[in-house]
Design a protein around this motif. Structure first.
Motif, mmCIF file in Angstrom:
data_model
loop_
_atom_site.group_PDB
_atom_site.id
_atom_site.type_symbol
_atom_site.label_atom_id
_atom_site.label_comp_id
_atom_site.label_asym_id
_atom_site.label_seq_id
_atom_site.Cartn_x
_atom_site.Cartn_y
_atom_site.Cartn_z
ATOM 1 N N VAL A 33 0.846 -1.202 0.000
ATOM 2 C CA VAL A 33 0.000 0.000 0.000
ATOM 3 C C VAL A 33 0.879 1.247 0.000
ATOM 4 O O VAL A 33 0.601 2.224 -0.714
ATOM 5 C CB VAL A 33 -0.937 0.003 1.218
ATOM 6 C CG1 VAL A 33 -1.812 1.249 1.212
ATOM 7 C CG2 VAL A 33 -1.807 -1.244 1.230
ATOM 8 N N ALA A 34 1.956 1.222 0.796
ATOM 9 C CA ALA A 34 2.885 2.357 0.837
ATOM 10 C C ALA A 34 3.486 2.613 -0.539
ATOM 11 O O ALA A 34 3.575 3.766 -0.992
ATOM 12 C CB ALA A 34 3.982 2.091 1.855
ATOM 13 N N ALA A 35 3.891 1.542 -1.222
ATOM 14 C CA ALA A 35 4.496 1.694 -2.549
ATOM 15 C C ALA A 35 3.492 2.277 -3.542
ATOM 16 O O ALA A 35 3.844 3.135 -4.364
ATOM 17 C CB ALA A 35 5.010 0.348 -3.046
ATOM 18 N N SER A 36 2.234 1.847 -3.460
ATOM 19 C CA SER A 36 1.213 2.358 -4.369
ATOM 20 C C SER A 36 1.030 3.861 -4.199
ATOM 21 O O SER A 36 1.007 4.621 -5.187
ATOM 22 C CB SER A 36 -0.111 1.628 -4.108
ATOM 23 O OG SER A 36 -1.148 2.182 -4.898
ATOM 24 N N HIS A 37 0.929 4.320 -2.954
ATOM 25 C CA HIS A 37 0.765 5.756 -2.714
ATOM 26 C C HIS A 37 2.030 6.532 -3.106
ATOM 27 O O HIS A 37 1.939 7.639 -3.665
ATOM 28 C CB HIS A 37 0.433 6.007 -1.250
ATOM 29 C CG HIS A 37 -0.992 5.726 -0.894
ATOM 30 N ND1 HIS A 37 -2.045 6.453 -1.405
ATOM 31 C CD2 HIS A 37 -1.544 4.789 -0.074
ATOM 32 C CE1 HIS A 37 -3.188 5.990 -0.920
ATOM 33 N NE2 HIS A 37 -2.914 4.974 -0.111
ATOM 34 N N ALA A 38 3.204 5.977 -2.809
ATOM 35 C CA ALA A 38 4.452 6.669 -3.162
ATOM 36 C C ALA A 38 4.601 6.801 -4.668
ATOM 37 O O ALA A 38 5.048 7.846 -5.176
ATOM 38 C CB ALA A 38 5.646 5.917 -2.574
ATOM 39 N N GLU A 39 4.218 5.761 -5.400
ATOM 40 C CA GLU A 39 4.309 5.831 -6.868
ATOM 41 C C GLU A 39 3.340 6.869 -7.431
ATOM 42 O O GLU A 39 3.679 7.608 -8.367
ATOM 43 C CB GLU A 39 4.026 4.442 -7.458
ATOM 44 C CG GLU A 39 5.178 3.468 -7.250
ATOM 45 C CD GLU A 39 4.764 2.018 -7.438
ATOM 46 O OE1 GLU A 39 3.576 1.773 -7.741
ATOM 47 O OE2 GLU A 39 5.625 1.139 -7.282
ATOM 48 N N LYS A 40 2.137 6.943 -6.845
ATOM 49 C CA LYS A 40 1.175 7.961 -7.297
ATOM 50 C C LYS A 40 1.707 9.362 -7.001
ATOM 51 O O LYS A 40 1.577 10.275 -7.826
ATOM 52 C CB LYS A 40 -0.168 7.746 -6.606
ATOM 53 C CG LYS A 40 -0.918 6.522 -7.105
ATOM 54 C CD LYS A 40 -2.177 6.278 -6.293
ATOM 55 C CE LYS A 40 -2.889 5.002 -6.743
ATOM 56 N NZ LYS A 40 -4.067 4.688 -5.904
ATOM 57 N N LEU A 59 10.950 7.372 -0.038
ATOM 58 C CA LEU A 59 10.098 6.305 0.487
ATOM 59 C C LEU A 59 10.192 5.051 -0.381
ATOM 60 O O LEU A 59 10.305 3.931 0.132
ATOM 61 C CB LEU A 59 8.659 6.810 0.554
ATOM 62 C CG LEU A 59 7.695 6.184 1.579
ATOM 63 C CD1 LEU A 59 7.363 4.761 1.273
ATOM 64 C CD2 LEU A 59 8.239 6.320 2.980
ATOM 65 N N LEU A 60 10.182 5.229 -1.702
ATOM 66 C CA LEU A 60 10.317 4.088 -2.604
ATOM 67 C C LEU A 60 11.674 3.413 -2.425
ATOM 68 O O LEU A 60 11.779 2.179 -2.485
ATOM 69 C CB LEU A 60 10.119 4.541 -4.052
ATOM 70 C CG LEU A 60 8.679 4.902 -4.434
ATOM 71 C CD1 LEU A 60 8.644 5.621 -5.783
ATOM 72 C CD2 LEU A 60 7.814 3.648 -4.485
#
Length: 232
Positions: A33-40, A59-60
């Protein structure tokens, strides 16, 4: 709620919100979930030329480090560092440098990490390097000075990390139970927030210290942290 109001339109606020959510889910050890938000956040930052993109890249990189993909993490941090210098983002450079120190220590490149951590604005990274070099007493002195000077004004996340590093330092040069009260103080700060990665990112030394604390006041939280470390 902010994202619902903004809808699909690209907006700098959405960039910041996704970054904040990424940081929260990272600390909760919800890495996908963290990666999804960071990528967005990173994609929006590239589109809007928003400074939050630097934070998203850090973060990524931390997520890559959690997967032991250190080369990829260092490559991403190098690009972010160049961008931070171009934009003259001092705070961004410090966050990137701290993550670079973490990555270098993870790969055993202590000398390179020490060179980066010489910046007086990176006291926690400096203490982490001292620990890696076996200079636990000096790390304890550095962390004590940091906490004495900034405990009331520093972000809670920095206070937590300082306490955890200090617990490791105390455990290293005084392997009695001197570290446990400091660890308990850190856990009292961390447990209500559901913090996990602050512990996990400190690796085996923290795992060993937590194993000493399993019968203390927070057995359920301690067990949860140890389980997260085993999965890591």
């Amino acid at each position: 709620r902010a994202l619902q109001k903004l809808g699909d339109q690209p907006h700098g606020v959405a960039c910041e919100v996704h970054l904040g959510l990424a940081r929260i889910h990272y600390e909760w050890n919800e890495l996908a979930v963290a990666a999804s938000h960071a990528e967005k956040s990173s994609r929006l930052a590239a589109l809007l030329e928003c400074d939050a993109g630097l934070g998203a890249d850090v973060l990524l990189a931390q997520i890559l480090l959690s997967r032991a993909e250190t080369d990829a993490a260092l490559g991403l941090l190098s690009k972010a560092s160049t961008a931070a210098q171009t934009r003259n983002q001092h705070g961004g450079r410090l966050a990137i440098a701290h993550a670079q120190v973490q990555a270098l220590l993870q790969t055993g490149e202590v000398i390179a990490a020490a060179q980066l951590a010489q910046d007086p604005m990176l006291p926690l990274a400096h203490a982490w390097v001292l620990l890696a070099r076996g200079q636990a007493l000096q790390a304890h002195e550095c962390l004590t000075a940091f906490l004495d000077a900034t405990r009331a004004s520093a972000p809670a996340s920095d206070v937590l990390r300082a306490l955890l590093l200090d617990a490791l330092a105390l455990d290293a040069f005084d392997p009695s139970e001197a570290a446990l009260p400091v660890l308990e103080e850190a856990m009292a700060l961390a447990e209500p927030q559901g913090c996990v990665r602050a512990f996990v990112d400190l690796g085996r030394p923290m795992q060993r210290l937590l194993s000493k604390a399993t019968q203390d006041a927070r057995p359920r939280y301690t067990a949860m942290l140890l389980e997260a470390m085993d999965v890591h």
